[in-house]
Structure formats: structure tokens, C-alpha cells
Design an enzyme around this catalytic site. Structure first.
Site, PDB file in Angstrom:
ATOM      1  N   ASN A  11       0.864  -1.186   0.000  1.00  0.00           N
ATOM      2  CA  ASN A  11       0.000   0.000   0.000  1.00  0.00           C
ATOM      3  C   ASN A  11       0.897   1.232   0.000  1.00  0.00           C
ATOM      4  O   ASN A  11       1.413   1.632   1.048  1.00  0.00           O
ATOM      5  CB  ASN A  11      -0.916  -0.016   1.227  1.00  0.00           C
ATOM      6  CG  ASN A  11      -1.812   1.209   1.304  1.00  0.00           C
ATOM      7  OD1 ASN A  11      -1.876   2.011   0.371  1.00  0.00           O
ATOM      8  ND2 ASN A  11      -2.505   1.364   2.415  1.00  0.00           N
ATOM      9  N   ASP A 143      -9.675   0.936  -4.309  1.00  0.00           N
ATOM     10  CA  ASP A 143     -10.474   1.376  -3.169  1.00  0.00           C
ATOM     11  C   ASP A 143     -11.853   1.871  -3.594  1.00  0.00           C
ATOM     12  O   ASP A 143     -12.750   2.000  -2.768  1.00  0.00           O
ATOM     13  CB  ASP A 143      -9.727   2.495  -2.435  1.00  0.00           C
ATOM     14  CG  ASP A 143      -9.858   2.389  -0.930  1.00  0.00           C
ATOM     15  OD1 ASP A 143     -10.097   1.270  -0.436  1.00  0.00           O
ATOM     16  OD2 ASP A 143      -9.727   3.417  -0.245  1.00  0.00           O
ATOM     17  N   LEU A 204     -14.995   3.838  10.584  1.00  0.00           N
ATOM     18  CA  LEU A 204     -14.664   5.040  11.343  1.00  0.00           C
ATOM     19  C   LEU A 204     -13.204   5.012  11.763  1.00  0.00           C
ATOM     20  O   LEU A 204     -12.787   4.180  12.570  1.00  0.00           O
ATOM     21  CB  LEU A 204     -15.559   5.148  12.588  1.00  0.00           C
ATOM     22  CG  LEU A 204     -17.071   5.051  12.349  1.00  0.00           C
ATOM     23  CD1 LEU A 204     -17.818   5.108  13.670  1.00  0.00           C
ATOM     24  CD2 LEU A 204     -17.546   6.151  11.406  1.00  0.00           C
ATOM     25  N   GLY A 207      -9.876   8.798   8.723  1.00  0.00           N
ATOM     26  CA  GLY A 207     -10.776   8.966   7.593  1.00  0.00           C
ATOM     27  C   GLY A 207     -11.986   8.094   7.872  1.00  0.00           C
ATOM     28  O   GLY A 207     -11.850   7.022   8.461  1.00  0.00           O
ATOM     29  N   ASP A 278      -6.852  13.392  17.012  1.00  0.00           N
ATOM     30  CA  ASP A 278      -6.805  12.030  17.548  1.00  0.00           C
ATOM     31  C   ASP A 278      -7.959  11.843  18.528  1.00  0.00           C
ATOM     32  O   ASP A 278      -8.013  12.504  19.574  1.00  0.00           O
ATOM     33  CB  ASP A 278      -5.461  11.796  18.241  1.00  0.00           C
ATOM     34  CG  ASP A 278      -5.243  10.340  18.628  1.00  0.00           C
ATOM     35  OD1 ASP A 278      -6.236   9.638  18.908  1.00  0.00           O
ATOM     36  OD2 ASP A 278      -4.077   9.905  18.669  1.00  0.00           O
ATOM     37  N   LEU A 279      -8.864  10.938  18.206  1.00  0.00           N
ATOM     38  CA  LEU A 279     -10.040  10.749  19.054  1.00  0.00           C
ATOM     39  C   LEU A 279      -9.656  10.292  20.455  1.00  0.00           C
ATOM     40  O   LEU A 279     -10.338  10.611  21.429  1.00  0.00           O
ATOM     41  CB  LEU A 279     -11.007   9.749  18.414  1.00  0.00           C
ATOM     42  CG  LEU A 279     -12.332   9.637  19.175  1.00  0.00           C
ATOM     43  CD1 LEU A 279     -13.233  10.817  18.876  1.00  0.00           C
ATOM     44  CD2 LEU A 279     -13.042   8.343  18.883  1.00  0.00           C
ATOM     45  N   GLY A 326     -10.431   1.974  12.923  1.00  0.00           N
ATOM     46  CA  GLY A 326      -9.767   2.172  14.206  1.00  0.00           C
ATOM     47  C   GLY A 326     -10.678   2.702  15.297  1.00  0.00           C
ATOM     48  O   GLY A 326     -10.639   2.234  16.445  1.00  0.00           O
TER      49      GLY A 326
END
Length: 402
Positions: A11, A143, A204, A207, A278-279, A326
Site C-alpha cells: 500500500n 479502493d 470510522l 478517515g 486524535d479521538l 480504528g
């Protein structure tokens, strides 16, 4: 053919190469890593989460040479039977994965202006792999291809027809490899017949996108011509009124390029919170009472729930809502808040199952009296790419999906 063939999955991003080596029988990961900082003095390679080693050659081919050397050290180089490449954008040319030929390379090049940051890097990876692994069959996995089953009413924009006809301006969608893998696994987990099923998959991560999957096919998705459309994300705004951006540009004397940077790099969770994209950082701040972090998370959740409910309208029946990616796999808080927002659909959460860590893998997290099943299914894009490579290519090994 080697007795124990493996698939190398590559990738290539705008400045990195993520890679995995999977055995061709069970598609178990044998090694994985990342080469980052490509085309810079800081280029490095990390294998299996180990310490980064500086790369002597900073190009894509130099990075792939270093990866090949790591395979050689582990006696895997001669076992590489197939190479699968993740390709960001296949335009409307590629409706499925394809064995790489000169014609396929040329067609990828033709659609690359639609995703210049990624597709040209993908092409560099293909060309480098051809030099380093001559004679090894290579497969391109797009994709966008899973979403090519969308009907015109789902992919067209309300713009003058000439932009679609002459420039190919339309909705293409992304995260297709993930949505395809997860929807296939969901049919097994939820005991559904693929030919009569309706799912909404929420991928989720930094992106993020939603996909409506009817009878195993994508019929709608939240991302558009670019990954900017749809959900609010880590640094992307998601859906935004173009008129608002035009007004900002006019009032602040910023260019179209400036506005593109704002909506792609400075918006989303970062833009609203002013703290982080960053969550994990924002969840900590949420519990500490940080108001803008809380507002960023609430806005993120509102958009997700609204898109899930909207995508359900593209289905004949809603059997399940699947969380992946993630954030979708790891955030107990986000799943809980999203499901609470979907009470109108009769969705009910099993808090104990929702609170289990991601190490528990695939699991149903809705209660027994729910109208719609909710589940967590960890995505595995590398496995999907490897499976496509095996199905299209030539490898002497029995293949097992599960």
C-alpha cells in the site's frame, strides 16, 4: 511454485509504503511493516513494530529493496507467489480488481488526476515491484471499485451535465476494500443470506465513511469524488456548504487552494476541538470536561448517526449496522453515542458487549430485543487484497476465507 507460497501486499501512500506478507492458505500475517518518509532524508523502515532503521535509498524502489531484504532475511523472498497492490482510485474504468498488465497500468495512469497524491505513488510501487520481483504476478485492488455498483441517482452531483460527461465529475466513494470485507463477514456473523440482505457499514477512523450494502453490493456511500465528502473526520470537514467556503475566501482573501487546505487539513475533530485530530486525546479531554472536545465528539457522532439513518433509505430492509475501522472497533464511547442517536430505528445496545475490548474480535453489541442488529467487525483490508490476488492469480494452495 514454492511449496509454501505467500502474498506480498503493498500500500503505497504519498510518502510511505505499508506492507504485509500473508500465507496463501489461511491469509495469516507472517510479517508486516512500514517504510515512511519516502523521498526525504528521514526515510526509515520499521518491521513488525520494531525500531525504525534509516533507509540508505529514499525512493519507492529503495524502500521496496529494503523490504525485499527483510523478506530475504526471513527466508520468505522465494515464497512470494503474488503481489497485491492497493490502488486509491480506479475511476469508472475499474469495477473490480485486476491482474496488472501494461493496459491496466495505462488506465490507472489515465484516472490518476482524480487522486494525484496517491495514485502516482501507487504506480511507483507497481513499477518498483516489477523491477524487484520479475515474473511474479501482480494484482491491483481498487479502493473505489466496490462502489461502482451504485446507480446514477446515487453517484451524480446536481451540477451541469458537461462536468460529468467531459471531466468525470461524480461520486466514486472510498474505503471500498474495507466495506467489502466487513459486509462479507457480517453475512456470516448475522446469519444472513447475501442475496437478500441490507447492511449499513460505518468505517470510522481518521478517515471515515458510511456504506449501504444491499444484497452484497454497494448502493450508496458517504464519500464522493474525493474522500472529503460525507462524515466529519480527523482533519477533514466532511459535508460543508460550498457557499460558506466561497464567503470565507472572499472575506479573508484566501485562494481556492487555501480553502482546500482548510477543509482537508485543518477542520473536523481538530478544527472544532482546537486540541487534536486524535479521538483518543479527545475522549480523555471529554472525561475531563473540555467543552470544545465534547462538542467535537458530539458533532462527529451526530454526523455519523445522520448518515447511517440516511443510508438506510437506500436499502430494502435494514438487517444490521456494522462498526469497523480504528475508531469503530475501539471506541466504546462513540459506538454508544451513535446507537443512542439511532433510537428512532429501534436500535438497542448491550452495554456489556459494547464495553468488551477489540481483542474479542467480531461480536454483536445490540441487545436481544433490538429491531436492528449492531455489530463490531474488525476490518482486514490486507486479507481482502491478498484474497483478490489469490483468486485472480495463479497459486498452488488451497484458500480458506474465514
Amino acid at each position: 511454485m514454492n511449496e509454501f507460497p505467500v502474498v506480498l501486499v503493498i500500500n503505497c501512500g504519498s510518502s510511505s509504503i505499508k506492507f504485509s506478507v500473508l500465507d496463501a492458505t489461511h491469509c495469516d500475517v507472517l510479517m508486516a511493516g512500514i517504510a515512511d518518509g519516502i523521498n526525504s532524508e528521514d526515510a526509515f523502515l520499521s518491521v513488525n513494530g520494531g525500531e525504525p532503521a534509516k533507509l540508505a535509498h529514499h525512493s519507492y524502489e529503495g524502500a521496496l529493496k529494503a523490504i525485499a531484504f527483510e523478506l530475504e532475511k526471513r527466508n520468505l523472498i522465494d515464497s512470494v507467489a503474488l503481489i497485491g497492490h492497493r490502488i486509491a482510485h480506479g475511476g469508472n474504468i475499474f469495477t473490480a480488481s485486476a491482474i496488472i498488465t501494461d493496459e491496466v497500468i495505462e488506465n490507472i495512469r489515465r484516472v490518476s488526476p482524480l487522486a494525484p497524491l496517491h495514485n502516482y505513488a501507487n504506480l511507483s510501487g507497481i513499477e518498483s515491484a516489477q523491477h524487484l520481483f520479475p515474473g511474479v504476478q501482480q494484482v491491483a485492488v481498487f479502493d473505489t471499485s466496490f462502489h461502482q455498483t451504485m446507480a446514477p441517482e446515487a453517484y451524480l452531483y446536481g451540477l451541469p451535465w458537461k462536468y460529468f460527461e467531459e471531466l468525470g465529475v461524480r461520486r466514486y466513494g472510498f474505503h471500498g476494500t474495507s466495506h467489502r470485507y466487513v459486509s462479507q463477514r457480517a453475512h456470516d456473523l448475522l446469519a444472513l443470506q447475501e442475496e437478500d440482505s441490507g447492511l449499513v457499514v460505518a468505517h470510522l477512523g481518521n478517515g471515515a465513511s458510511i456504506c449501504a450494502v444491499r444484497n452484497g453490493q454497494s448502493v450508496d456511500t458517504s464519500m464522493g469524488m474525493t474522500p472529503l465528502e460525507g462524515l466529519m473526520m480527523g482533519t477533514r470537514s466532511g459535508d460543508v456548504d460550498f457557499g460558506a467556503m466561497a464567503w470565507i475566501a472572499s472575506e479573508t482573501n484566501q485562494t481556492l487552494g487555501d480553502m482546500e487546505r482548510v477543509v482537508n487539513k485543518e477542520s473536523g475533530l481538530l478544527g472544532i476541538s482546537g486540541l487534536s485530530s486524535d479521538l483518543r486525546v479527545l475522549e480523555k479531554a471529554w472525561h475531563e470536561g473540555h467543552e470544545r472536545a465534547q462538542l467535537a465528539i458530539k458533532t462527529f457522532v451526530h454526523r455519523i448517526a445522520r448518515h447511517i439513518a440516511g443510508h438506510a433509505a437506500s436499502l430494502h430492509r435494514l438487517d444490521g449496522i456494522i462498526f469497523t475501522g480504528g475508531i469503530g472497533e475501539n471506541s466504546v464511547l462513540i459506538r454508544r453515542l451513535v446507537i443512542e442517536h439511532l433510537a428512532v430505528l429501534g436500535v438497542k445496545l448491550d452495554h456489556e458487549m459494547n464495553s468488551l475490548p477489540n481483542s474479542h474480535g467480531e461480536r454483536i453489541i445490540s441487545s436481544k430485543d433490538t429491531n436492528v442488529i449492531c455489530a463490531v467487525i474488525p476490518t482486514n483490508e490486507e486479507k481482502m487484497i491478498a484474497l483478490d490476488a489469490i483468486h485472480l492469480g495463479k497459486v498452488n494452495a488451497p484458500v480458506e476465507f474465514a
